[in-house]
Design a protein around this motif. Structure first.
Motif, PDB file in Angstrom:
ATOM      1  N   PHE A 807      48.779 -29.187  41.274  1.00  0.00           N
ATOM      2  CA  PHE A 807      49.864 -30.015  41.792  1.00  0.00           C
ATOM      3  C   PHE A 807      49.502 -30.705  43.107  1.00  0.00           C
ATOM      4  O   PHE A 807      50.252 -31.534  43.600  1.00  0.00           O
ATOM      5  CB  PHE A 807      51.133 -29.170  41.989  1.00  0.00           C
ATOM      6  CG  PHE A 807      51.775 -28.776  40.714  1.00  0.00           C
ATOM      7  CD1 PHE A 807      52.467 -29.694  39.951  1.00  0.00           C
ATOM      8  CD2 PHE A 807      51.672 -27.469  40.257  1.00  0.00           C
ATOM      9  CE1 PHE A 807      53.055 -29.314  38.771  1.00  0.00           C
ATOM     10  CE2 PHE A 807      52.262 -27.086  39.071  1.00  0.00           C
ATOM     11  CZ  PHE A 807      52.957 -28.016  38.314  1.00  0.00           C
ATOM     12  N   GLY A 808      48.373 -30.334  43.666  1.00  0.00           N
ATOM     13  CA  GLY A 808      47.977 -30.945  44.934  1.00  0.00           C
ATOM     14  C   GLY A 808      47.835 -32.447  44.838  1.00  0.00           C
ATOM     15  O   GLY A 808      48.343 -33.198  45.676  1.00  0.00           O
ATOM     16  N   ASP A 809      47.132 -32.876  43.779  1.00  0.00           N
ATOM     17  CA  ASP A 809      46.926 -34.315  43.600  1.00  0.00           C
ATOM     18  C   ASP A 809      48.256 -35.023  43.374  1.00  0.00           C
ATOM     19  O   ASP A 809      48.503 -36.112  43.911  1.00  0.00           O
ATOM     20  CB  ASP A 809      45.983 -34.577  42.417  1.00  0.00           C
ATOM     21  CG  ASP A 809      44.572 -34.089  42.714  1.00  0.00           C
ATOM     22  OD1 ASP A 809      44.248 -33.952  43.914  1.00  0.00           O
ATOM     23  OD2 ASP A 809      43.817 -33.839  41.762  1.00  0.00           O
ATOM     24  N   LEU A 810      49.116 -34.378  42.557  1.00  0.00           N
ATOM     25  CA  LEU A 810      50.420 -34.993  42.284  1.00  0.00           C
ATOM     26  C   LEU A 810      51.241 -35.112  43.557  1.00  0.00           C
ATOM     27  O   LEU A 810      51.868 -36.152  43.817  1.00  0.00           O
ATOM     28  CB  LEU A 810      51.180 -34.152  41.258  1.00  0.00           C
ATOM     29  CG  LEU A 810      52.596 -34.619  40.903  1.00  0.00           C
ATOM     30  CD1 LEU A 810      52.561 -36.029  40.321  1.00  0.00           C
ATOM     31  CD2 LEU A 810      53.240 -33.655  39.926  1.00  0.00           C
ATOM     32  N   GLN A 811      51.232 -34.082  44.383  1.00  0.00           N
ATOM     33  CA  GLN A 811      51.986 -34.130  45.632  1.00  0.00           C
ATOM     34  C   GLN A 811      51.424 -35.190  46.570  1.00  0.00           C
ATOM     35  O   GLN A 811      52.173 -35.871  47.270  1.00  0.00           O
ATOM     36  CB  GLN A 811      51.943 -32.758  46.299  1.00  0.00           C
ATOM     37  CG  GLN A 811      52.778 -31.720  45.562  1.00  0.00           C
ATOM     38  CD  GLN A 811      52.515 -30.314  46.054  1.00  0.00           C
ATOM     39  OE1 GLN A 811      51.577 -30.096  46.806  1.00  0.00           O
ATOM     40  NE2 GLN A 811      53.317 -29.361  45.613  1.00  0.00           N
ATOM     41  N   GLN A 812      50.086 -35.327  46.564  1.00  0.00           N
ATOM     42  CA  GLN A 812      49.483 -36.353  47.403  1.00  0.00           C
ATOM     43  C   GLN A 812      49.901 -37.737  46.957  1.00  0.00           C
ATOM     44  O   GLN A 812      50.211 -38.622  47.770  1.00  0.00           O
ATOM     45  CB  GLN A 812      47.947 -36.221  47.363  1.00  0.00           C
ATOM     46  CG  GLN A 812      47.221 -37.176  48.283  1.00  0.00           C
ATOM     47  CD  GLN A 812      47.584 -36.985  49.751  1.00  0.00           C
ATOM     48  OE1 GLN A 812      47.843 -35.858  50.172  1.00  0.00           O
ATOM     49  NE2 GLN A 812      47.621 -38.050  50.511  1.00  0.00           N
ATOM     50  N   LYS A 813      49.916 -37.916  45.620  1.00  0.00           N
ATOM     51  CA  LYS A 813      50.350 -39.213  45.096  1.00  0.00           C
ATOM     52  C   LYS A 813      51.808 -39.489  45.448  1.00  0.00           C
ATOM     53  O   LYS A 813      52.177 -40.607  45.798  1.00  0.00           O
ATOM     54  CB  LYS A 813      50.155 -39.246  43.578  1.00  0.00           C
ATOM     55  CG  LYS A 813      48.691 -39.287  43.156  1.00  0.00           C
ATOM     56  CD  LYS A 813      48.558 -39.294  41.637  1.00  0.00           C
ATOM     57  CE  LYS A 813      47.092 -39.311  41.208  1.00  0.00           C
ATOM     58  NZ  LYS A 813      46.935 -39.268  39.735  1.00  0.00           N
ATOM     59  N   MET A 814      52.629 -38.445  45.340  1.00  0.00           N
ATOM     60  CA  MET A 814      54.046 -38.617  45.691  1.00  0.00           C
ATOM     61  C   MET A 814      54.188 -39.002  47.157  1.00  0.00           C
ATOM     62  O   MET A 814      55.017 -39.848  47.509  1.00  0.00           O
ATOM     63  CB  MET A 814      54.815 -37.326  45.418  1.00  0.00           C
ATOM     64  CG  MET A 814      55.003 -37.006  43.951  1.00  0.00           C
ATOM     65  SD  MET A 814      55.839 -35.447  43.710  1.00  0.00           S
ATOM     66  CE  MET A 814      57.408 -35.810  44.462  1.00  0.00           C
ATOM     67  N   LYS A 815      53.375 -38.381  47.996  1.00  0.00           N
ATOM     68  CA  LYS A 815      53.437 -38.695  49.425  1.00  0.00           C
ATOM     69  C   LYS A 815      53.022 -40.140  49.673  1.00  0.00           C
ATOM     70  O   LYS A 815      53.627 -40.855  50.480  1.00  0.00           O
ATOM     71  CB  LYS A 815      52.518 -37.753  50.187  1.00  0.00           C
ATOM     72  CG  LYS A 815      52.715 -37.795  51.695  1.00  0.00           C
ATOM     73  CD  LYS A 815      51.958 -36.676  52.369  1.00  0.00           C
ATOM     74  CE  LYS A 815      52.207 -36.706  53.884  1.00  0.00           C
ATOM     75  NZ  LYS A 815      51.485 -35.611  54.566  1.00  0.00           N
ATOM     76  N   GLU A 816      51.979 -40.578  48.934  1.00  0.00           N
ATOM     77  CA  GLU A 816      51.544 -41.966  49.079  1.00  0.00           C
ATOM     78  C   GLU A 816      52.642 -42.926  48.640  1.00  0.00           C
ATOM     79  O   GLU A 816      52.868 -43.963  49.264  1.00  0.00           O
ATOM     80  CB  GLU A 816      50.278 -42.186  48.249  1.00  0.00           C
ATOM     81  CG  GLU A 816      49.057 -41.463  48.816  1.00  0.00           C
ATOM     82  CD  GLU A 816      47.848 -41.558  47.888  1.00  0.00           C
ATOM     83  OE1 GLU A 816      47.997 -42.202  46.815  1.00  0.00           O
ATOM     84  OE2 GLU A 816      46.783 -41.019  48.214  1.00  0.00           O
ATOM     85  N   VAL A 817      53.339 -42.549  47.534  1.00  0.00           N
ATOM     86  CA  VAL A 817      54.439 -43.397  47.055  1.00  0.00           C
ATOM     87  C   VAL A 817      55.547 -43.457  48.096  1.00  0.00           C
ATOM     88  O   VAL A 817      56.113 -44.522  48.366  1.00  0.00           O
ATOM     89  CB  VAL A 817      54.982 -42.850  45.713  1.00  0.00           C
ATOM     90  CG1 VAL A 817      56.266 -43.568  45.338  1.00  0.00           C
ATOM     91  CG2 VAL A 817      53.945 -43.036  44.616  1.00  0.00           C
ATOM     92  N   LEU A 818      55.868 -42.298  48.694  1.00  0.00           N
ATOM     93  CA  LEU A 818      56.914 -42.276  49.717  1.00  0.00           C
ATOM     94  C   LEU A 818      56.521 -43.108  50.931  1.00  0.00           C
ATOM     95  O   LEU A 818      57.342 -43.831  51.494  1.00  0.00           O
ATOM     96  CB  LEU A 818      57.187 -40.838  50.151  1.00  0.00           C
ATOM     97  CG  LEU A 818      57.879 -39.937  49.123  1.00  0.00           C
ATOM     98  CD1 LEU A 818      57.904 -38.500  49.601  1.00  0.00           C
ATOM     99  CD2 LEU A 818      59.302 -40.423  48.877  1.00  0.00           C
ATOM    100  N   ASN A 819      55.253 -43.004  51.324  1.00  0.00           N
ATOM    101  CA  ASN A 819      54.791 -43.812  52.448  1.00  0.00           C
ATOM    102  C   ASN A 819      54.873 -45.296  52.141  1.00  0.00           C
ATOM    103  O   ASN A 819      55.257 -46.114  52.974  1.00  0.00           O
ATOM    104  CB  ASN A 819      53.350 -43.432  52.812  1.00  0.00           C
ATOM    105  CG  ASN A 819      53.261 -42.053  53.424  1.00  0.00           C
ATOM    106  OD1 ASN A 819      54.246 -41.563  53.978  1.00  0.00           O
ATOM    107  ND2 ASN A 819      52.111 -41.419  53.327  1.00  0.00           N
ATOM    108  N   GLU A 820      54.504 -45.633  50.887  1.00  0.00           N
ATOM    109  CA  GLU A 820      54.573 -47.030  50.483  1.00  0.00           C
ATOM    110  C   GLU A 820      56.015 -47.520  50.478  1.00  0.00           C
ATOM    111  O   GLU A 820      56.308 -48.639  50.875  1.00  0.00           O
ATOM    112  CB  GLU A 820      53.974 -47.178  49.071  1.00  0.00           C
ATOM    113  CG  GLU A 820      53.829 -48.630  48.595  1.00  0.00           C
ATOM    114  CD  GLU A 820      52.862 -49.438  49.451  1.00  0.00           C
ATOM    115  OE1 GLU A 820      53.040 -50.663  49.537  1.00  0.00           O
ATOM    116  OE2 GLU A 820      51.934 -48.836  50.039  1.00  0.00           O
ATOM    117  N   ARG A 821      56.927 -46.603  50.053  1.00  0.00           N
ATOM    118  CA  ARG A 821      58.343 -46.975  50.047  1.00  0.00           C
ATOM    119  C   ARG A 821      58.834 -47.254  51.461  1.00  0.00           C
ATOM    120  O   ARG A 821      59.593 -48.189  51.694  1.00  0.00           O
ATOM    121  CB  ARG A 821      59.170 -45.835  49.432  1.00  0.00           C
ATOM    122  CG  ARG A 821      60.644 -46.174  49.284  1.00  0.00           C
ATOM    123  CD  ARG A 821      61.441 -44.993  48.831  1.00  0.00           C
ATOM    124  NE  ARG A 821      61.497 -43.991  49.874  1.00  0.00           N
ATOM    125  CZ  ARG A 821      62.197 -42.871  49.771  1.00  0.00           C
ATOM    126  NH1 ARG A 821      62.869 -42.612  48.679  1.00  0.00           N
ATOM    127  NH2 ARG A 821      62.225 -41.988  50.757  1.00  0.00           N
TER     128      ARG A 821
END
Length: 879
Positions: A807-821
């Protein structure tokens, strides 16, 4: 939270006022509520109740714990207590959780009361009298092992719904797909208590004839669902029930813990929890006031609003109204129902039964204050579809919305006013003549007025999530107002204009404290304190005093000359390392977290223990050598196996060679039994002999928790560690004397609190005894428990690490999406400011054109007023 023991007089409906009765689904008393339960029921209802008070309505909020039924009996069996003890324990836990969340009940009660029995039985008798009940034989699962009929929640099996096949569906409802079930519908059912397969037996029960009440119910639903603005998911679920055709519904159960059925043929049964639980709203109100009928039998003057999760809908829109309609009495029926979908947790669902997620008592152990939890849950309220709780999202909302937007605005305004006279206003609110003609201030007032109207419209329709967003938009407008006014320059260049800006901004702070009070009451109290205003001084939105109209003149909300308090930061940044700590801390289930905490604590104790400390002091050894010279007949008989020798007890006799095998054999038999402790005799004192024998007999230890070795003398401490390491998993070896082996094995296996001050070692060959005085029981117990737990959790740790990596990669991607938002939000904010500037330029241009033209008398701001507000129109959720 309003305490149930409050001495304040209970509120009653008032003629000519809007009287609103608010309830939230009664939480089961069998567990601690998690965040999904809190936002789905009590928190949402609390926000609406606080809003009603802000509007000047005469409102009461009723809730309590649902204490009868199978869930309580099951929990009592798990904890080896009585149902009443379970109810008392968890009712208090619920109360403490809701108090921490600032839930403002008018009455938080419980259903295990005489009032519940009285009201429930009265409704039943009316239904029986009006012929809406029938007797019928039904097939129910019976467990021969437990020798009783199994209630719905005492049966588990595979869900029969096509496409679901959930293997742990309950007998009343599938937690996975939400389908209501009968226990006999389950595939491969099993008794939850003993896991045996039950059989089907006939049993008589009472049924509510829903098909006969269909017409009355449909008329009520068609009229009320539209007038009461029912949430769409509530309408859909209710219509699905009606479309499938209503069927008679059983209202009795073969249980002991519940409201007894007042019928001669069913006196050994109790009411089904979903017949009696909604009646709990009525009985808890009866505990609040003896004049409860003024609330519950007064539909002309009382409006009933109910809040719940989607799995409770049919019982509140079909069964409960049908029960009340069937009595023929003039009951206050539900006007509006607000239903939430599920709040999921990180990589799965919140689950009370499985202990997955963040629970109400967990949040107190974090550094995140209650206003942040309330804000996050409400902005994430699953009104239309399921939403997801993630620690990264909580961090983003706290840092970017509460801290950077709301907290920043309030602190900038109040800190500037609190500055000394050469930099600010010495904490005194300045005069602001001509504020109504100040262009920037007038524009702000118009926007804020429209936002307040929109806020009221949304909250009246119980659209809490959107109402909160509108209130936060007002804070955003305040930040834009400060930036465009450049108040720090105005103070030096145009002090009268600066005074207008700061007094208007302070009024906006006061307004925000009032509008956000339903959502974050603790935040509002802090702001009022910094404004130096009493807690009860929130602005009113009451129509009776034209409260909304008065809010439009922001510069008049706080009088000139008022001295504010001491400004302080309202929110604290949540850092990445804190988020990661919380994510790890609340991973897995509650049970896993508790065991891991125990293992960590035991490991910490082991680190402080030195094996060398097991050797007896020289002074003790000298004394023991003298005592060893006593004759065998002068020594008292030893205590029975299982009893510990105390400090002043005489030493046990030296056993003969023939006596030894029977004692060891008895210990071995005990070890093979329920204690699962293997006892092995070894006469040689040498460590190598013990090591070889432990290897050779390793097959005897299969399935045992502890292997207790008898070796002489015990002060050969060098034997202990290699012997433990040599044993096969998951056994643990402990070396001690033969005479005490049964008692010590029992103490270690059961983790008893017996104080083992001495371990006694006997050696027939040398005719002397060794009493190891300074060995404490916690030394041995710590070694045993830690070694066992470390072995047990080594594989679990590997599994958890693997899951974290997945889940590390998924959480990192989610964080990137949140930052982009967040970047996009920043760009939108910049565009918004550009649009405002364009609008202002256009207004100025229009004013110039009108001066040059013949002039029609139309105001220059007309075009601006027609312009749609930034971010206006229908949101995606509205659509």
């Amino acid at each position: 939270m309003v305490d149930a023991k409050s001495t304040a007089a209970p509120k009653l409906p008032i003629q000519g006022k809007r009287n609103i009765l608010i309830t939230s689904a009664l939480p089961y008393v069998n567990n601690v509520p998690h965040l999904g339960n809190i936002i789905g029921c009590v928190l949402s209802a609390d926000v609406f109740a606080r809003y009603c008070r802000l509007r000047g309505y005469n409102a009461i909020y009723i809730c309590g714990t649902d204490e009868y039924g199978t869930a309580t009996e099951t929990k009592a069996m798990e904890e080896k207590s009585t149902p009443q003890q379970i109810c008392d324990k968890y009712h208090e836990i619920h109360r403490e959780v809701y108090e921490w969340f600032n839930i403002g009940f008018d009455k938080f009660g419980r259903t295990s009361t005489p009032q519940q029995t009285e009201v429930c039985q009265a409704i039943f008798k009316k239904l029986l009298e009006n012929n809406w009940l029938s007797e019928n034989t039904m097939q129910q699962l019976y467990c021969d092992t437990c020798q009783r009929f199994l209630a719905d929640r005492l049966v588990e099996g595979a869900c029969p719904t096509e496409g679901c096949n959930y293997q742990s569906a309950r007998g009343d409802q599938c937690e996975n797909c939400g389908k209501l079930l009968n226990p006999t519908d389950l595939i491969n059912p099993r008794c939850k208590t003993c896991q045996s397969t039950p059989r089907i037996r006939d049993t008589n029960h009472l049924f509510l004839e829903l098909p006969l009440l269909n017409d009355k119910l449909v008329d009520y639903i068609n009229t009320t669902s539209e007038a009461g603005s029912w949430s769409q998911n509530a309408i859909q679920q209710t219509n699905a029930w009606l479309k499938d055709g209503l069927k008679p519904r059983c209202i009795t159960r073969d249980l002991k813990w519940g409201v007894p059925v007042p019928h001669e043929n069913f006196k050994d049964k109790v009411f089904y929890v979903w017949f009696d639980a909604p009646i709990g709203y009525v009985s808890i109100t009866a505990c609040y006031t003896p004049d409860w009928e003024q609330w519950w039998k007064n539909p002309e003057n009382v409006e009933l609003y109910q809040f719940m999760g989607k799995d409770n809908v049919p019982f509140h829109t079909v069964m409960f109204p049908s029960s009340l309609l069937g009595t023929g009495e003039n009951w206050t029926l539900m006007k509006s129902i607000s239903v939430t979908e599920y709040l999921n947790y990180e990589d799965g669902k919140f689950s009370k039964s499985k202990g997955v997620g963040v629970f109400g008592n967990d949040v107190k152990d974090t550094s995140v204050p209650v206003e942040v939890w309330r804000y996050y849950l409400l902005t994430n309220r699953p009104e239309v579809s399921d939403t997801l709780f993630t620690w990264a999202d909580l961090q983003a909302k706290l840092n970017n919305e509460l801290l950077s937007n709301l907290g920043n605005f309030v602190n900038r305004v109040l800190s500037f006013i609190a500055k000394p006279s050469d930099q600010g206003y010495c904490s005194v609110m300045p005069e602001a003549p001509g504020a109504e003609s100040h262009a920037l201030t007038r524009t702000l007032a118009l926007k804020v007025g429209k936002y307040v109207e929109q806020y009221v419209e949304l909250m009246e329709k119980v659209k809490l999530k959107q109402g909160l967003k509108v209130a936060m938009s007002i804070s955003g407008e305040g930040n834009v107002y400060l930036q465009e006014s450049k108040f720090w320059k105005l103070y030096k260049e145009d002090k009268p204009a600066c005074a207008i800006v700061m007094r208007t901004a302070a009024g906006l702070v006061y307004l925000l404290a009032s509008l956000l009070e339903p959502f974050m009451p603790s935040f509002s109290l802090k702001v009022l304190s910094q404004l130096n205003m009493p807690p009860e001084s929130q602005l009113s939105l009451s129509d009776e005093i034209k409260g909304i109209e008065k809010l439009k003149n922001l510069w008049e909300l706080i009088p000139a000359g008022h001295k504010i308090g001491t400004p302080e930061p309202l929110f604290k940044e949540l850092k990445d390392e804190e988020v990661e700590t919380y994510r790890k801390k609340f991973a897995g289930s509650q049970a896993e977290r508790e065991v891991k905490a125990a293992a960590d604590k035991a490991a910490e104790q082991l680190k402080k223990t030195k094996i060398s400390e097991m050797a007896p002091p020289k002074k003790v050894m000298g004394s023991l050598r003298k005592r060893a010279m006593l004759k065998e007949e002068e020594i008292e008989q030893p205590p029975r196996a299982g009893k510990m020798h105390k400090v002043n007890d005489p030493p046990p006799p030296v056993l003969s060679e023939t006596a030894r095998p029977s004692k060891v054999q008895a210990g071995f038999a005990a070890g093979r039994g329920k204690e699962k402790v293997v006892v092995e005799r070894r006469m040689s004192p040498g460590p190598q002999g013990t090591l070889r024998r432990s290897k050779r007999l390793a097959g005897n230890y299969e399935g045992c928790k502890f292997a207790v070795f008898c070796t002489l003398p015990l002060h050969h401490s060098s034997v202990v560690v290699p012997m433990i390491n040599n044993l096969p998993d998951p056994q643990v070896g402990v070396m001690m004397s033969e005479d005490n082996v049964l008692a010590v094995a029992q103490a270690v296996a059961t983790s008893s609190q017996t104080d083992l001050d001495h371990y006694i070692a006997a050696n027939k060959q040398y005719e002397k005894e060794w009493i190891l005085k300074d060995i404490k029981v916690n030394l041995v117990r710590t070694m045993v428990v830690v070694d066992m737990l470390q072995r047990m959790f080594s594989n679990l740790k590997d599994t958890l690490d693997e899951k974290r990596r997945e889940f590390g990669d998924l959480q990192q991607k989610m964080k990137e999406v949140l930052n982009e938002r967040e970047k996009l939000k920043g760009q939108v904010g910049a565009m918004k400011m550009d649009l405002e500037k364009v609008a202002n330029a256009r207004d100025k241009f229009c004013e110039g054109e009108e001066v040059r033209g013949s002039g029609s008398g139309e105001g220059a701001g007309g075009g601006s007023e027609k312009e749609e507000r930034p971010g206006g129109g229908r949101s995606r959720e509205d659509s």
